[in-house]
Design an enzyme around this catalytic site. Structure first.
Site, PDB file in Angstrom:
ATOM      1  N   ASP A   8      20.499  58.202 -29.771  1.00 21.51           N
ATOM      2  CA  ASP A   8      19.049  58.351 -29.584  1.00 21.51           C
ATOM      3  C   ASP A   8      18.290  59.065 -30.708  1.00 21.51           C
ATOM      4  O   ASP A   8      17.439  59.919 -30.429  1.00 21.51           O
ATOM      5  CB  ASP A   8      18.770  59.079 -28.262  1.00 21.51           C
ATOM      6  CG  ASP A   8      19.288  58.345 -27.046  1.00 21.51           C
ATOM      7  OD1 ASP A   8      19.873  57.259 -27.202  1.00 21.51           O
ATOM      8  OD2 ASP A   8      19.120  58.872 -25.925  1.00 21.51           O
ATOM      9  N   ASP A  46      17.328  54.875 -26.252  1.00 22.18           N
ATOM     10  CA  ASP A  46      16.547  54.967 -25.017  1.00 22.18           C
ATOM     11  C   ASP A  46      15.513  53.845 -25.043  1.00 22.18           C
ATOM     12  O   ASP A  46      14.790  53.683 -26.038  1.00 22.18           O
ATOM     13  CB  ASP A  46      15.834  56.334 -24.975  1.00 22.18           C
ATOM     14  CG  ASP A  46      16.206  57.159 -23.761  1.00 22.18           C
ATOM     15  OD1 ASP A  46      17.224  56.845 -23.115  1.00 22.18           O
ATOM     16  OD2 ASP A  46      15.485  58.122 -23.465  1.00 22.18           O
ATOM     17  N   HIS A  48      12.943  52.510 -22.333  1.00 19.88           N
ATOM     18  CA  HIS A  48      12.364  52.586 -20.989  1.00 19.88           C
ATOM     19  C   HIS A  48      11.214  51.604 -20.781  1.00 19.88           C
ATOM     20  O   HIS A  48      10.367  51.451 -21.672  1.00 19.88           O
ATOM     21  CB  HIS A  48      11.811  53.994 -20.730  1.00 19.88           C
ATOM     22  CG  HIS A  48      12.839  55.073 -20.714  1.00 19.88           C
ATOM     23  ND1 HIS A  48      13.969  55.016 -19.944  1.00 19.88           N
ATOM     24  CD2 HIS A  48      12.888  56.257 -21.377  1.00 19.88           C
ATOM     25  CE1 HIS A  48      14.671  56.118 -20.122  1.00 19.88           C
ATOM     26  NE2 HIS A  48      14.046  56.886 -20.995  1.00 19.88           N
ATOM     27  N   HIS A  81       8.079  58.478 -22.844  1.00 21.10           N
ATOM     28  CA  HIS A  81       8.765  58.441 -24.133  1.00 21.10           C
ATOM     29  C   HIS A  81       9.633  57.199 -24.251  1.00 21.10           C
ATOM     30  O   HIS A  81      10.089  56.645 -23.262  1.00 21.10           O
ATOM     31  CB  HIS A  81       9.629  59.695 -24.332  1.00 21.10           C
ATOM     32  CG  HIS A  81      10.788  59.787 -23.373  1.00 21.10           C
ATOM     33  ND1 HIS A  81      10.638  60.241 -22.081  1.00 21.10           N
ATOM     34  CD2 HIS A  81      12.095  59.461 -23.507  1.00 21.10           C
ATOM     35  CE1 HIS A  81      11.817  60.197 -21.464  1.00 21.10           C
ATOM     36  NE2 HIS A  81      12.722  59.725 -22.320  1.00 21.10           N
ATOM     37  N   LYS A 106      19.644  51.745 -23.291  1.00 20.78           N
ATOM     38  CA  LYS A 106      19.864  52.373 -21.990  1.00 20.78           C
ATOM     39  C   LYS A 106      18.548  52.847 -21.402  1.00 20.78           C
ATOM     40  O   LYS A 106      17.542  52.932 -22.101  1.00 20.78           O
ATOM     41  CB  LYS A 106      20.847  53.546 -22.117  1.00 20.78           C
ATOM     42  CG  LYS A 106      20.383  54.665 -23.043  1.00 20.78           C
ATOM     43  CD  LYS A 106      21.495  55.659 -23.300  1.00 20.78           C
ATOM     44  CE  LYS A 106      21.057  56.805 -24.196  1.00 20.78           C
ATOM     45  NZ  LYS A 106      20.071  57.706 -23.581  1.00 20.78           N
ATOM     46  N   CYS A 151      21.387  63.715 -23.432  1.00 24.49           N
ATOM     47  CA  CYS A 151      22.016  62.410 -23.699  1.00 24.49           C
ATOM     48  C   CYS A 151      23.321  62.533 -24.469  1.00 24.49           C
ATOM     49  O   CYS A 151      24.279  61.804 -24.194  1.00 24.49           O
ATOM     50  CB  CYS A 151      21.033  61.486 -24.407  1.00 24.49           C
ATOM     51  SG  CYS A 151      19.599  61.093 -23.359  1.00 24.49           S
TER      52      CYS A 151
END
Length: 203
Positions: A8, A46, A48, A81, A106, A151
């Protein structure tokens, strides 16, 4: 066979980002140097959706830092974020990506967060990282990136549980440190779980 896992290192986790880790950008030159020592490199990202349940903005009357139950798991609420296809979700421009073998995205399920690069926080969703590494003959994994107390830590813990000899590269990670001492607690937890703490000069 050994692999480097970069967790990340995205704009939103770096200075100026929505969920910036203090001095997070300082690890980028270290990670770039480390990459020269590995033939297999995997990065996690990441990724999202806008309606993700870990965002405080998606819970009426809740503030960043408060906790809720998300799909049966205690969830800290974060600022918005690393939204898919946003600038904040992109890897930092200074991070060398020339020799990456795979990117593992993820946190794509709005109903559950995913700190670890291996599984979501319910351990129901598998990213495929473990199977990929094993298919490549990897036995040792070296983990770095952001953030040490979330993470990175959960990726390390799952790496141990998945049977890999797992190293945490201490000088190539930084912590969010919501509470003072979270970095040190994370290091202790990882080591107690069976991870080996090392630094870039020893690799």
């Amino acid at each position: 066979m050994k692999a480097l896992i970069i967790v990340d290192v995205q704009n939103d986790f770096l200075p100026g980002g929505a969920l910036a880790v203090k001095n997070g950008d300082q690890i980028i030159p270290i990670i770039n140097r480390l990459q020269r020592k590995f033939s297999l490199i995997v990065a996690t990202q990441d990724w999202h959706p806008e309606n993700h349940g870990s965002f405080a903005a998606n819970h009426s009357g809740k503030e960043i830092g408060e906790s809720v139950s998300l799909n049966g798991v205690k969830q800290i609420l974060w600022p918005v974020h690393c939204v898919q296809d946003s600038k904040g979700a992109e890897f930092h421009l200074d991070l060398n990506r020339n020799n990456w073998s795979k990117i593992i995205q993820k946190g794509t399920n709005p109903l559950v967060d995913s700190y670890s690069g291996f599984f979501d926080n319910n351990r129901n969703g598998d990213t495929g990282l473990s199977d990929y590494l094993k298919s490549e003959g990897v036995r040792e994994i070296y983990i770095c990136g952001l953030a040490a107390d979330y993470c990175v830590k959960f990726t390390v813990l799952d790496g141990v549980d998945e049977g890999f000899t797992t190293y945490l590269i201490q000088d190539a990670t930084k912590a969010v440190n919501l509470q003072e001492g979270d970095f040190e607690k994370a290091l202790e937890e990882m080591e107690d779980h069976g991870a080996i703490l090392t630094d870039s000069s020893k690799i």
